[in-house]
Design an enzyme around this catalytic site. Structure first.
Site, short mmCIF file in Angstrom:
data_model
loop_
_atom_site.label_atom_id
_atom_site.label_comp_id
_atom_site.label_asym_id
_atom_site.label_seq_id
_atom_site.Cartn_x
_atom_site.Cartn_y
_atom_site.Cartn_z
N THR A 11 35.52 18.27 71.37
CA THR A 11 36.61 17.33 71.63
C THR A 11 36.48 16.15 70.69
O THR A 11 35.48 16.00 69.99
CB THR A 11 36.57 16.83 73.09
OG1 THR A 11 37.77 16.13 73.38
CG2 THR A 11 35.39 15.90 73.33
N THR A 12 37.49 15.30 70.69
CA THR A 12 37.41 14.01 70.00
C THR A 12 37.99 12.95 70.91
O THR A 12 39.14 13.05 71.34
CB THR A 12 38.19 14.02 68.68
OG1 THR A 12 37.69 15.05 67.82
CG2 THR A 12 38.07 12.67 67.97
#
Length: 204
Positions: A11-12
């Site tokens: 994820t970011t």
């Protein structure tokens, strides 16, 4: 199923303080080991306090359990004291609750006096405050964008643009991140969370 495949999700997520409040942003892709997309509409930002929210990065199960416990702690404090927990105490509580969990959230909130606060929390219980922070598999790319674009006099909407640009820079190269963006705008008035199918929609 191998536990490593389950827990190593990509994820970011980013958080940054502005002159008017805090902006949190995250992509919407949930993946297993960065190779299989398991969900394209994952909500990776959750409100945990009247003026604070937290991002999710790491094990989905661990992050969800952490958020439930943090929200319950904040609600219990408010019920007993008649006022919300201050953001610094909320961050310290988050560090204690996260200890040993495979997650690395970013917590953002606004104190009663209007001060914007951003904290990165790690699985060892560490709590670090900074003007901006990033987590997840796209962290390096997002941090590079934040360092290039961040100013301490940003307005809230300018902060949304910077956060969106930071997430977008990770989406370009990190295969575990993608499928749009979720943005939280946090001010002394509360938390507002919006989702966008494309990063450009958040910049409009």
């Amino acid at each position: 199923m191998n536990d490593d495949v389950v827990t190593k999700t990509g994820t970011t997520t980013v958080g940054l303080a502005t002159s008017e409040g805090v902006v949190l942003a995250a992509d919407r892709r949930a993946s297993l080991g960065g190779r299989f997309v398991s969900n394209k509409q994952a909500m990776k930002i959750e409100q945990v306090h009247p003026r604070a929210a937290v991002t999710m990065a790491g094990s989905v199960g661990g992050a969800q359990a952490f958020i439930r416990q943090l929200r319950a702690s904040a609600n219990l404090y408010e019920a007993r004291r008649g006022e919300p927990m201050d953001v610094d105490a909320l961050a310290q509580t988050a560090g204690q609750l996260l200890r040993g969990m495979p997650a690395s959230p970013v917590l953002g909130g606004v104190d009663a006096d209007g001060e914007a606060r951003v904290f990165s929390i790690d699985g060892a219980g560490g709590v670090l405050e900074d003007a901006y922070s990033a987590s997840g598999s796209g962290m390096t790319l997002a941090t590079g964008a934040l360092e290039r674009l961040y100013r301490d006099d940003l307005t809230l909407e300018e902060g949304v643009e910077v956060a969106a640009e930071a997430v977008d820079s990770a989406l370009e190269r990190d295969t575990a991140s993608g499928n749009g963006i979720t943005v939280a705008r946090i001010t002394a008035d509360g938390v507002n969370i919006d989702t966008y199918d494309d990063v450009t929609e958040a910049l409009a």
